[in-house]
Each structure stands twice: as C-alpha cells, then as structure tokens.
Design an enzyme around this catalytic site. Structure first.
Site, PDB file in Angstrom:
ATOM      1  N   LYS A   1      39.831  56.562 -12.876  1.00 51.17           N
ATOM      2  CA  LYS A   1      40.793  57.358 -14.056  1.00 51.17           C
ATOM      3  C   LYS A   1      39.883  57.933 -15.376  1.00 51.17           C
ATOM      4  CE  LYS A   1      43.219  53.662 -16.242  1.00 51.17           C
ATOM      5  NZ  LYS A   1      44.777  53.349 -16.845  1.00 51.17           N
TER       6      LYS A   1
ATOM      7  N   GLY B   1      29.113  39.266 -25.304  1.00 50.84           N
ATOM      8  CA  GLY B   1      28.197  37.934 -25.466  1.00 50.84           C
ATOM      9  C   GLY B   1      27.391  37.919 -24.245  1.00 50.84           C
TER      10      GLY B   1
ATOM     11  N   PHE C   1      27.359  29.092 -24.935  1.00 51.53           N
ATOM     12  CA  PHE C   1      28.775  29.609 -24.998  1.00 51.53           C
ATOM     13  C   PHE C   1      29.776  28.752 -25.086  1.00 51.53           C
ATOM     14  CE2 PHE C   1      30.477  33.888 -24.387  1.00 51.53           C
ATOM     15  CZ  PHE C   1      29.642  34.659 -25.012  1.00 51.53           C
TER      16      PHE C   1
ATOM     17  N   GLN D   1      44.360  34.933 -21.155  1.00 48.52           N
ATOM     18  CA  GLN D   1      43.591  34.253 -22.403  1.00 48.52           C
ATOM     19  C   GLN D   1      43.562  35.208 -23.745  1.00 48.52           C
ATOM     20  OE1 GLN D   1      39.036  34.459 -21.970  1.00 48.52           O
ATOM     21  NE2 GLN D   1      39.531  32.354 -21.898  1.00 48.52           N
TER      22      GLN D   1
ATOM     23  N   HIS E   1      41.734  35.445 -27.269  1.00 43.82           N
ATOM     24  CA  HIS E   1      40.279  35.332 -27.476  1.00 43.82           C
ATOM     25  C   HIS E   1      40.297  34.796 -28.917  1.00 43.82           C
ATOM     26  CE1 HIS E   1      35.893  35.828 -28.909  1.00 43.82           C
ATOM     27  NE2 HIS E   1      35.534  36.168 -27.608  1.00 43.82           N
TER      28      HIS E   1
ATOM     29  N   LEU F   1      37.008  43.037 -30.884  1.00 43.43           N
ATOM     30  CA  LEU F   1      36.479  41.796 -30.410  1.00 43.43           C
ATOM     31  C   LEU F   1      35.000  41.383 -31.300  1.00 43.43           C
ATOM     32  CD1 LEU F   1      36.036  39.365 -28.303  1.00 43.43           C
ATOM     33  CD2 LEU F   1      34.692  40.957 -27.131  1.00 43.43           C
TER      34      LEU F   1
ATOM     35  N   GLU G   1      32.095  35.831 -28.816  1.00 45.83           N
ATOM     36  CA  GLU G   1      31.751  34.387 -28.792  1.00 45.83           C
ATOM     37  C   GLU G   1      30.383  33.974 -29.070  1.00 45.83           C
ATOM     38  OE1 GLU G   1      34.220  32.406 -26.232  1.00 45.83           O
ATOM     39  OE2 GLU G   1      32.413  31.205 -25.317  1.00 45.83           O
TER      40      GLU G   1
ATOM     41  N   ARG H   1      38.189  28.896 -25.107  1.00 44.46           N
ATOM     42  CA  ARG H   1      39.098  29.858 -26.166  1.00 44.46           C
ATOM     43  C   ARG H   1      40.501  29.266 -26.238  1.00 44.46           C
ATOM     44  NH1 ARG H   1      36.323  35.152 -23.218  1.00 44.46           N
ATOM     45  NH2 ARG H   1      34.347  35.056 -24.291  1.00 44.46           N
TER      46      ARG H   1
ATOM     47  N   HIS I   1      43.127  39.036 -24.399  1.00 42.89           N
ATOM     48  CA  HIS I   1      41.736  39.272 -24.134  1.00 42.89           C
ATOM     49  C   HIS I   1      41.555  39.546 -22.476  1.00 42.89           C
ATOM     50  CE1 HIS I   1      37.406  39.824 -24.637  1.00 42.89           C
ATOM     51  NE2 HIS I   1      37.363  38.696 -23.946  1.00 42.89           N
TER      52      HIS I   1
ATOM     53  N   GLU J   1      38.291  41.616 -12.761  1.00 39.02           N
ATOM     54  CA  GLU J   1      39.667  41.237 -13.670  1.00 39.02           C
ATOM     55  C   GLU J   1      40.942  41.335 -12.797  1.00 39.02           C
ATOM     56  OE1 GLU J   1      39.793  42.261 -17.652  1.00 39.02           O
ATOM     57  OE2 GLU J   1      41.833  41.053 -17.770  1.00 39.02           O
TER      58      GLU J   1
ATOM     59  N   ARG K   1      39.705  31.064 -18.519  1.00 36.29           N
ATOM     60  CA  ARG K   1      38.505  31.549 -18.217  1.00 36.29           C
ATOM     61  C   ARG K   1      37.245  30.934 -19.459  1.00 36.29           C
ATOM     62  NH1 ARG K   1      35.060  35.589 -19.512  1.00 36.29           N
ATOM     63  NH2 ARG K   1      36.728  36.861 -20.626  1.00 36.29           N
TER      64      ARG K   1
ATOM     65  N   SER L   1      31.741  34.308 -20.598  1.00 37.82           N
ATOM     66  CA  SER L   1      30.520  34.776 -19.824  1.00 37.82           C
ATOM     67  C   SER L   1      30.492  34.514 -18.353  1.00 37.82           C
ATOM     68  CB  SER L   1      29.388  34.185 -20.653  1.00 37.82           C
ATOM     69  OG  SER L   1      28.982  32.727 -20.119  1.00 37.82           O
TER      70      SER L   1
END
Lengths: 588, 251, 127
Positions: free
Chosen positions: A41, A54, A120, A234, A236, A246, A249, A294, A362, A386, A397, A400
């Site tokens: 789209k 990150g 991380f 999640q 963040h 964002l 991290e 997170r 996030h 995702e 999650r 990274s």
C-alpha cells in the site's frame, strides 16, 4: 456488473517491508521463472522496517553460542516461545545476516573490518549487529535495492489489499485497490504471503508509523485463520512523550541510564539487579538494570508512576534517559539518530541534557498463527514478520530479534510458498473474477458511494485508540478489559454508519483510512478478548487481578477466531524441547 | 482567544476537475506542531477529502515531502512556529506530475532508481560464499560511502533541481548519489556497468552544479558533491582511455 | 486517471534566490572569457610593435574602460569565491574515518589564491 481486471502470477506477497522483500528475493534466487507480485500500500522503502534503529541479533562471535541466544530468547518470551522454532531461528540467523552483508548493508565494523556487535536488553552476550542507529533503514533499503535486480518480481506499489480470496478450499490470491485509479483488481496467485507488519496504530501512543494498521492480520482473521497470542503487545520503555518517536534501546546498550525525578536509577527497585557507576568499565552489565527486557522496564515505569516519582510535562509523565556521560563523540558515532531525533522533536540535545522518555506501544508478539514453515492453516496462505506469530517472541520479544526474524522467516516463507505454488498450479479465474466483482461492489456500496453516513473516521479511530490504552495497556484487569470489549463492540456497530465525504476515485485516502479502521477494529477486538481470557500475568501481559504466572493453565498459546459476535478463544500447547519453564531472572 | 494559523493547500482531483485550485484552512496554532500535524488536523477535523502521503513522522520513511512556501521540505520536520503568524502555502513537490492534491506521480523516480543498478555487483565467479562469512570492510572504507547511503528517497532534491524541472530525462541527484554509493563501496565491482547510465547524456553531464539538491537534502547526503565527484571519475576514465587505449582504464 | 503537469515558467531561473545567484555565477564566465580575449589582443598588439602596444594602453585608460574593468573584476572575484566555496564538494579528502573539514579545503584554495596574487603583484609592481 463491472468485471474486475485479473492479474495473474505465481506468488503474491502482500507488504513490501523487510519480510516481504526478503521473501521476494528468496523466490528470485531459487525460482526465477516464477512470477512474483509484490503488492504494497506504500512504496516499499516507506515500510515501517525503515524506522527500526538498534540492530539485529545473530550468533557470530567466538564468545557466543546458539544455546545462549536460544536461552535468552526463550527466557525473554516468559517461556511462551516455541522452542523448536527458536532453535531453527537462531541457527538460520547468522547466514541470513551475512547474506544481507553481501547485499551491501552498511553494517558498522570493528577496526579489523569484521562486523561489530553491541549489547542489547535481555541478551546475555553482545550479539546485535548494527548500522549505527538506523539499522532498519539500511536493511530495508539494501533489501529493496537488491530486489530491483530480479526481473521476475513485479511491484504493485500503492495497491491496497482488501481481501484474501479462497476457492476450492485454498487461498488463490487477493483483491487490491489500485490507489491511483481507485479501481479494484484481482491478483490471482497460487500462493499468498502476508508480510503486512503489526498494528501499533490501534493504540494512541505508539512508535509505529501511520501505515501499521494490522491489515494482514485482519484479512487472515476474516477468512477463518486464527490470530495467536494477541494479548501480548510490547511497550518500548523509551519513546518521546507526545510524538511516541522511538529512542532506541541501543542508547542503553551503549551505556545510557534511566533515572526518575530524583535522579535515582529506579530500576534497581524492581528486581533488575544493582547499578554500577556509569564510569565503571563493566557498565552496562548485560541482562541487568537498563539492559533488562522491555516488558519489565515498561512495567517498572508504571510502578514509579504510582509512587509519584516521575516527572510531568505537557504530554504526560516521563522519566529521564541520561546519555551525557557517553560524551559527544560516542553519541555521534554510535547513536547519531538519537541525537537528531531528540534535538529536533524534543528540543533536547542529549549531549547536554537528559532525554524525556516514557513507555510506548511498539510491537505485536501476536499475529497470524503459522507453523515453523510460515504456513497458516489455510492452504496456500503464508505469513512472515510482525504480522505473523510463528512463534519466537512469546509473551515478550527481545530487542534486535525482530529484524532478524524478518530475514529468517521472510526467506522461509518465500521457499515454502514456492513449493506450494509449484504443487498447486490450477487457479479458477472465473470464480476469482466474480469474487473481485463482489468485493468491488462491497467497497462501492459500503464506502465510496454510500449515503447517509455520519460517523467521522477520525472520531471512531480516536475512541478506539483511547479505549485500547485505558483498558488494554501495560496493566489490565477484568474490569478494564470488559469496558474495552464493550466499547469496541459499540464502535464496530457505529462503524456501519461511517461517513466518506470524498467521492473521488483517485488516491482516496479517506477511503483507505476507513478500510484501515475496519481492519483495526477487528485486531483491537482480538487483543482485548484474548487479554480478558488470559487470567494470569506473563511477559508483556500483566493483569492486576491475576499478578502471577500460571503455567498449569496458561503455558499455551491463545488462538482467537472471528465470529459474528464476540471472538472465540482456544488454546494450544507451547512446544517445549530443552528448556523447561523457570523463573525469569535478571540482574542476579 | 486561541491562536490560529492559515494553510493554503494545493488541491487537484483528476476525476472532478481539470485544473488545480488552492484551498485555505484556518487551524489552531501550536508551537510544537509540524506542518504534517497541521495537515493531519485538517484531514481529521475539517476536510476528510484532502490526500497526501505520510507514515513514520520521524524523518526516515521519506513519504511526506512537499513544497512549503516554495521550498521542498519534509513536512514532518518543518515546524509551524518557523512561519507563524504568516500563512503557509503547501504544494506537491515541484518537478513531478500531480496525481491528486499533494500526491505526486513518482514512476519516473522509481524507474531511475532501478536503472542505475543499486545493488552490489561482483565479477563473475568472485562472489564470496555465505559460509566464508562477511566481506571485510574497514571503518575507513565504510566511511567512504556511508554518507551516500543515507538517502531516504524523499525526492526533495529533484524538487529543488531546476535542471530536472526543465528536462525530466536527467537521471537526477538521488539516483546518481546512490550509484556513487555503490561505486565507492569496497565490496562492489559494478562501476563500469553503472557508467553506461551515469556518464550518458542524461547523466552527470546534465548537471550544471546549481547545488540546491544538497541544500534541500534533509539527510546531508550531498548529492551535488556526489555528482561532481562522479564527473571527476568519469573524466579521469576518459583521459586514461585516450592515453592508454590498451587498457589503462580502471577495470 | 490523468495526472496534472504544472507548467514550468520561462522565468524558472529567476523564481528563487539560489537560482539567481547560480545564473550570476554562470554569467561571470562571459566576463572572464572576455578578459582572456583582451589579453590575447594585447599580445597581438605587442607583436605589431611598441607603438601599437602604447596606443592600446592609452585607450584602456579611458573612464569607460576603467568602469568595464571594475565590473569584470567584481565578476571575477564572485566567480573565484563561489568556485572555491564549492571545491570541498568535489575534492573530498578522508584521513582514516574522518573527512577533512570543508573549511580547510576551501581555505587552502583561498590561501593559494592569495599567495599567487601576492607573487603576481610583486612581479608587476616590484619590477
């Protein structure tokens, strides 16, 4: 009745982000004779992979091991990841990352010329590859540019997929709205891969771009494919207040610290270990304090908020992410985008002042239920990235892992869809054309030529995001979730009175906003009902009325099915292989 | 009383009108709002028929480029306060045909992107197998091309370029900078293939070095610099070819 | 669906300040070129003998000639300054991971210009 134009191909990929492009290239590499349609789209380089900052995890260094990456991922998931899938993922990851290096991704390097890695959150060993702090941007552009060399790939840019088409019990393509002309087309294909990303936009305060409206999740859900683990969203821990932009991290991976209004490193109060001085050569300690996972960091913020130890501004409460001790040189070299974003959008230069941050919606751990080969239960329909829940992320999650997931399962979906397409060559074009005409009529009647509507798209959308935040945010309870479920049912009802003022066919974004809202309402309901049914707390799903994890009842994936009334919830077992459930331990 | 600001916005609906018009909207003024916030406010609260592209609202997806008072800008990074209290005029990016309202047709750009072969090209048989790991690339080698890899394809540079406005056959700033990005990458061996386009009549020699592309670039890619360096490289090739026809030309 | 192509005005080059400055930069070439022709003419006259050369020198002392010289000088300076300011875009020097800053590269050009001008002045005036 107007006939729909039918475009024929072997595999159609819906979504041109990291997973979609990786799938397309996988087919181009192995079966260049197959005709692949990439329907998106937006132009592919606009896809939200672009905003990832990150890095991407893979085991490539001497001091690291597959088992360590598996263990970090499974513990991070609060034991809700399927362990066979995690092991597959971890083992595929290095080759995928090296492949992307060969395609030109400008990874940051060690002085020797080898790939550099950074620590991380939730990872015991530093294994995150990075391209400064624009990793997603560089990965997406490397993938997009590489994809341009495959002539069997046809880009249907700015085509908005509206429906999955089923004939003879298997998926045979999609319908899509060509935005430029406003015409609905049928794209007939022997296999379909969904790579449409998550649905962060069901929340009011999110890192996600405007395009992340859960289209693929809802399309699958509508044809009877269940969504898995949708209650796990999640947050963040570090987004800019107001915009939700964002702050990676990596800022903490490089040594940034979180402090409350008293300048106190409050994470030490939440079972995340003891802080080391920022000048201590051992700081930051992995899986400790700021490098905790997170979910736990976002929850710690909420507890600080309850205690009244946070700061307050025009866009709500926040804490400080302090990077000053890193110095200008390191900030400019390792996390220049953090500096650019905070300076431009928060008016704060992190070299001199701490950055205001707060948790922000996030990432969706949940998504279309697939097996390890990315196949859904609808023959011919695959999903990766995702949009899918495969699952390696479980209840939370690790930072990274998602960029690597795009590559591993994007490639996997390309291969699996290719095999399926070769085995199932027949398509029923007449029936598909008819379905296209029906879909065209639905959109015309319900939206573009609809009369008497009075509900504004924006109003309904705002009410939806508001109820999602208040009832299905970081902390939930039966009461809050029931309110949200009721509100969503009301909004679903009111949506039938939606108003479209724009009668033009060309690039009608009022129409696409309405279609997106339609999709989001489905996704929001799936989240709220799944969350209501899970009467335990696990990972990112925290119930104030059920604060403990309950492995006896809930060491299982939720599956939510769409019905004409409230969604139906079922459960299926998590695959446990070598890592039996245990307590999640950070900082001790 | 609430402070307000006026936006004068370019409107064009191809199936309803032959010529574009301007429509003025008065909206609340907030000093932390960017132009994109203002346009979103109009879309959500005043006029649902306004069409434009946007997504990440953090200056990395490249969707929301528009002309703001005649200057190409990413509207997600252009603050109202820098114009207040004056009226702001918003138009689609210059140099491109208009599809609808603030949406331009970007087919030509996509075509040019593909034309310059923006992928790593290795000579036959010189591809490193995956099992042998990554290509080594020192931080200095990375720094050679890093700047040119930062392009977000927002096309502000094309909108700033008078040469492109007058002659759309010009390959243009972003595409040439991207070719240069691959040419300068130590892993790449495809420069000669790209020269066919880059050194052609529609390539670098169309550029008269106005330099506005680099001024417009929100990511400091410096396409003007990339083009001039490509000219130097191409010229050296030409002399080498002339003086050493037996193969002095690089590669 | 037909797209709309906005007309490009003939005055495009005058529509924005940066474009006008660019056009001036391009125009300077006319003056620099004209001055080169003048120098060639000098040599031609010198070849004709001292008298012809002296005649030309006298002609150049007219007020009109001086005004034209001043204009040419202004354009030549504009040309040089804008050109030297652009050199960092073309001459990119990298030492290790760091680029030599633009002002140093432009500065080196300006310094060389100044140095050569001083030497020339010394040759012309000093001898």
């Amino acid at each position: 009745m107007v006939k729909s134009e039918v475009h024929k191909c072997d595999v159609v990929i819906v979504g041109g982000g990291g997973a979609g492009l990786r799938a397309a290239i996988a087919i181009g590499q192995t079966n260049p004779a197959l005709k692949v349609a990439l329907v998106s789209k937006v132009y592919p380089m606009r896809s939200h992979t672009v905003s990832a900052e990150g890095g991407a995890a893979a085991v490539t260094k001497e001091n690291d091991s597959f088992d360590d990456h598996c263990m970090d991922t499974i513990g991070g998931s609060d034991w809700l990841a399927d362990q066979d899938v995690v092991e597959f993922f971890v083992k595929q990851a290095p080759a995928e990352m090296i492949q992307l290096e060969h395609w030109g991704c400008p990874w940051s390097r060690e002085p020797s010329g080898k790939i550099a890695v950074r620590p991380f959150g939730g990872m015991k060993i530093e294994r995150t590859w990075y391209a400064a702090d624009k990793t997603g941007f560089h990965m997406l552009h490397a993938l997009y540019q590489t994809s341009l060399k495959y002539d069997n790939l046809i880009n249907y840019d700015e085509w908005f997929a509206t429906k999955i088409l089923i004939e003879n019990g298997r998926c045979q393509g999609v319908t899509a709205l060509e935005l430029r002309s406003g015409q609905l087309r049928v794209i007939a294909a022997k296999a379909v891969i969904l790579c449409t990303g998550g649905a962060g936009r069901v929340f009011p305060f999110t890192t996600n771009g405007a395009i992340k409206t859960g289209d693929g999740m809802a399309m699958a859900y509508r044809v009877g494919v269940p969504l898995k683990d949708m209650e796990f969203v999640q947050y963040h821990p570090t987004g800019l207040p107001g915009t939700g932009i964002l702050i990676t991290e990596a800022a903490r991976g490089e040594g940034g610290i979180l402090v409350n209004k008293d300048g106190y490193r409050y994470l030490q109060d939440y079972d995340l270990g003891k802080p080391l001085d920022v000048n201590d050569p051992l700081h930051p300690v992995k899986k400790t304090m700021e490098l905790g996972p997170r979910d736990r960091l976002s929850q710690a913020f909420m507890k600080e908020l309850e205690k009244g130890r946070v700061l307050s501004g025009p866009y709500g409460e926040y804490v400080h992410l302090d990077l000053r001790h890193l110095g200008e040189k390191k900030i400019d070299k390792k996390i220049p985008f953090v500096r650019e974003l905070s300076t431009k959008y928060a008016g704060i230069d992190p070299v001199y002042d701490p950055i205001p941050v707060r948790p922000v919606a996030h990432y969706f751990m949940g998504g279309v239920d697939t097996n390890i080969r990315t196949a859904t239960r609808l023959p011919g329909l695959f999903a990766a990235g995702e949009v899918a829940s495969v699952t390696i992320n479980g209840a939370n999650r690790l930072g990274s892992n998602s960029l690597t997931e795009l590559l591993v399962f994007g490639a996997q979906s390309g291969q699996a869809a290719t095999e399926f397409a070769i085995e199932h060559p027949d398509l029923d074009f007449t029936a598909l054309e008819k379905q296209g005409a029906d879909e065209q009529e639905r959109i015309t009647k319900n939206f573009i030529r609809k009369n008497g509507g009075y509900e504004r798209v924006a109003t309904l959308r705002q009410e939806m995001t508001k109820t999602m935040e208040s009832g299905a945010g970081i902390y939930r309870s039966e009461k809050s979730l029931k309110e949200t479920c009721d509100k969503l049912a009301e909004l679903r009802d009111r949506f039938s009175n939606v108003m479209i003022e724009d009668r033009s066919l060309a690039f009608n974004t009022e129409l696409t906003s309405a279609l997106e809202l339609d999709f989001m309402l489905d996704v929001a309901q799936a989240i709220a009902h799944s969350a209501l049914a899970r009467t335990e707390s696990r990972g990112s799903h925290q119930r104030t009325d059920y604060p403990k994890r309950n492995d006896e009842r809930f060491l299982s994936h939720s599956l939510v099915f769409r019905t004409d009334g409230a969604p139906r919830i079922e459960y299926k077992d998590v695959t446990i292989t070598r890592w039996p459930p245990a307590e999640r331990v950070y900082g001790r | 009383m609430e402070e307000t600001i006026e936006l004068e916005i370019f409107r064009y609906r191809p199936d309803q009108e032959d010529r574009p018009t301007f429509q003025t909207y008065e909206i609340p003024f907030r000093k932390d709002w960017v132009v994109l916030d203002a346009i979103n406010y109009i879309k959500d609260q005043i006029d649902g028929t306004l069409s434009y592209r946007w997504s990440c609202r953090m200056g990395v997806c490249g969707s929301c480029g528009m002309m703001v008072n005649g200057v190409p800008k990413l509207t997600c990074a252009t603050f109202l306060k820098d114009y207040y209290p004056d009226k702001i005029r918003v138009e689609p990016l210059a140099g491109f045909p208009v599809e609808r309202d603030l949406v331009i047709v970007m087919d030509d750009f996509i075509h040019k992107l593909k034309e310059i072969k923006p992928w790593i090209i290795r000579r036959e048989g010189e591809e490193k197998p995956i099992e042998e790991g990554e290509y080594l690339q020192s931080p200095a080698e990375l720094a050679e091309y890093k700047q040119y890899s930062m392009c977000i394809n927002c096309m502000l540079c094309y909108a700033a370029c008078p040469v492109y406005a007058l002659d759309n056959t010009f390959v243009g700033p972003a595409a040439i900078a991207l070719a240069q990005r691959y040419n300068m990458d130590s892993r790449d061996q495809g420069r000669e293939q790209r020269e066919e386009i880059i050194a052609s009549n529609e390539g670098i020699w169309e550029c008269t070095f106005v330099g506005e592309c680099s001024v417009a670039c929100p990511k400091s890619v410096d396409p003007a610099g990339a083009i001039q360096r490509a000219k130097v490289g191409s010229t050296i090739d030409w002399y080498k070819d002339l003086l050493m026809p037996w193969g002095g030309k690089k590669r | 669906m037909k797209s709309y192509r906005r007309p490009v005005p003939n005055t495009l080059w005058l529509s924005r300040r940066p474009y006008i400055l660019f056009i001036i930069r391009e125009l300077t070439a006319v003056f620099v070129g004209a001055y080169c022709v003048l120098l060639l003419f000098f040599i031609y006259k010198l070849g004709k003998g001292l008298e012809a050369y002296q005649g030309m020198l006298d002609a150049l002392k007219s007020p009109l000639s001086i005004i034209l010289h001043l204009i040419a000088l202004a354009f030549a300076i504009y040309h040089s300054v804008t050109w030297f300011n652009l050199t960092p875009k073309i001459m990119v020097l990298q030492i290790g991971e760091e680029r030599v800053p633009a002002f140093l590269i432009a500065g080196a050009n300006f310094a060389a210009w100044l140095g050569l001008s001083v030497i020339l002045a010394w040759v012309i005036i000093g001898v």
